[in-house]
Design an enzyme around this catalytic site. Sequence first.
Site, PDB file in Angstrom:
ATOM      1  N   ASP A  72     -21.119  33.167  -5.706  1.00 12.27           N
ATOM      2  CA  ASP A  72     -21.471  34.554  -5.955  1.00 12.27           C
ATOM      3  C   ASP A  72     -22.275  34.769  -7.287  1.00 12.27           C
ATOM      4  OD1 ASP A  72     -21.271  37.621  -6.013  1.00 12.27           O
ATOM      5  OD2 ASP A  72     -20.189  37.274  -4.323  1.00 12.27           O
ATOM      6  N   ASP A  73     -22.255  35.724  -7.725  1.00 11.24           N
ATOM      7  CA  ASP A  73     -23.312  35.888  -9.159  1.00 11.24           C
ATOM      8  C   ASP A  73     -22.830  35.121 -10.070  1.00 11.24           C
ATOM      9  OD1 ASP A  73     -25.134  37.285 -10.502  1.00 11.24           O
ATOM     10  OD2 ASP A  73     -24.424  39.375 -10.457  1.00 11.24           O
ATOM     11  N   LYS A 147     -26.050  35.353   0.206  1.00  9.44           N
ATOM     12  CA  LYS A 147     -25.518  36.749   0.034  1.00  9.44           C
ATOM     13  C   LYS A 147     -26.491  37.400  -0.929  1.00  9.44           C
ATOM     14  CE  LYS A 147     -21.722  39.555  -1.996  1.00  9.44           C
ATOM     15  NZ  LYS A 147     -20.603  39.352  -2.782  1.00  9.44           N
ATOM     16  N   ASP A 149     -27.525  41.144  -2.446  1.00 10.75           N
ATOM     17  CA  ASP A 149     -26.991  42.161  -3.005  1.00 10.75           C
ATOM     18  C   ASP A 149     -28.185  43.431  -3.317  1.00 10.75           C
ATOM     19  OD1 ASP A 149     -24.838  43.788  -3.979  1.00 10.75           O
ATOM     20  OD2 ASP A 149     -24.015  42.091  -5.139  1.00 10.75           O
ATOM     21  N   ARG A 205     -23.187  44.885   5.108  1.00  6.47           N
ATOM     22  CA  ARG A 205     -22.080  45.537   4.254  1.00  6.47           C
ATOM     23  C   ARG A 205     -21.966  46.942   4.921  1.00  6.47           C
ATOM     24  NH1 ARG A 205     -20.053  44.184  -0.580  1.00  6.47           N
ATOM     25  NH2 ARG A 205     -19.309  46.205  -0.961  1.00  6.47           N
ATOM     26  N   ASP A 209     -17.507  48.072  -2.468  1.00 10.62           N
ATOM     27  CA  ASP A 209     -16.826  46.964  -2.736  1.00 10.62           C
ATOM     28  C   ASP A 209     -15.312  47.408  -2.512  1.00 10.62           C
ATOM     29  OD1 ASP A 209     -19.116  45.851  -3.641  1.00 10.62           O
ATOM     30  OD2 ASP A 209     -18.627  45.968  -5.931  1.00 10.62           O
TER      31      ASP A 209
END
Length: 485
Positions: A72-73, A147, A149, A205, A209
């Site tokens: 992830d990030d 992924k 965002d 999504r 979150d």
Amino acid sequence: MRAVSASTLLARLVTLTGVVALDNGLAVTPQLGWNTWNSFACSLNETVILNAAQRIVDLGFKDLGYEYIVLDDCWSAGRNSSGYLIANATKFPSGIDGLASKIHALGLKVGIYSSAGTLTCARYSGSLGYEEKDAELWASWEIDYLKYDNCYNQGEEGTPKLSYDRYNAMGQALNKTGRPILYSMCNWGSDGPWNFASTIANSWRTSGDLLNTWDRDDANCPCAELDGLDCKTPGFRCSVLNVLNKAVYYVSKAFPGAWNDLDMLQVGNGGLSDQESIAHFSLWAAFKSPLLMTNVMTKIDAQTLSILQNPAVLAISQDPMGSSVSRIWRHPVADVDANGYGEIQLFSGNLMGGDQVVVLLNGGTQAREMNATLEDIFWESGVAGTASQVQQAWDVYDVWANRMDNETANAIINGTAVPAGSRFNATARGGAPRVYSQPPVVGDRWLMGSKVASVQPRGTVTARVAAHGVALLRLRAQSSKKNEL
């Protein structure tokens, strides 16, 4: 000629062509894997990721279908003079390409993270305006998953067209590389991605979150009841029931290769009770959401392992028909928690081969007996009991009946001998990988569960459901004698 449903026809097309949605042939069933964020956030590094990947192999998760290891990030260190992203050399001394090679050597696939903005959510370099450079770089690193965002998007949202254009730019760039890269949009449900994302991505999504809480009311995550609040604001710190009660309205938008994403799993991260964790995992599987674990694999406990490794639940998630459950009814109950919540719900959906999945959700604070008539269960096949399924007798299988016991789970975690006679699916560690492409045979307690009841035509399915829990049931028509041991 017998009529063929749209979902059945689509499943056949997927089988024949392997190409849907983004035209990359990926995510024909919802993706399974592990993501770094919920447990490690910006503390990810090569050691953390390789340790998790090794445990996923050693504990048998890979054999059950979990295949993507997603960074992830916070992995990058900005851009070089040519405009290409560079990895943080301290965190990743082998580089992302070196890490990818090590993950591929384990028989797994690797994912990366970026944002459709000038910065990522943790304020690292984003990909807005650099789509082709970044896609080209990731393909050269042999990345298998992105992924993507929604932070720092320069105001390029507010209408579906703005969001579509911004996310489509990356989808086109990924396709241009020629490398199959699963494309997971993470725009939090902004601008209604379920209405356009299936043409450009493999998943999207549906809301803000997910926090590891069951039904806590949080002002940062509005619209639990869609009661007139500003539902255009996706928010964050959303509870399991909040996310679920938003996703019910979009189930028809998903199909093989293109999935509603209810966010990553919180099983094993604390905050949820055992029953809540079972319910969370069951609902995400029944809704055909991607299942991305986020727990610390090197510290996994027996209860967590036995939930995430239930192959009968995974068989529902990975059912080739790709049909999500739909909500049939929802009723308030008298016993409520401190937040004032208390409700029961019924969900029902089709499985390959004519089976039916049924979820009875008890959101109340007391265990209760719950009932669902066949007229309710097959409501979408013919209202008021006109569906042919209502006229049949059905056998009912409890998908959680053969949950792995703690003794067995601990033996797997510790690498010791599995106790003789234990409730353990031997193919979950070191054996042949699980195959979900055919309906499970009656008698296969690992994929089918255990028979707990039979229901006569126009009868009622009954189950005892724990507080904040579910009954996850698989129904098979008694008239179907195929697929029996």
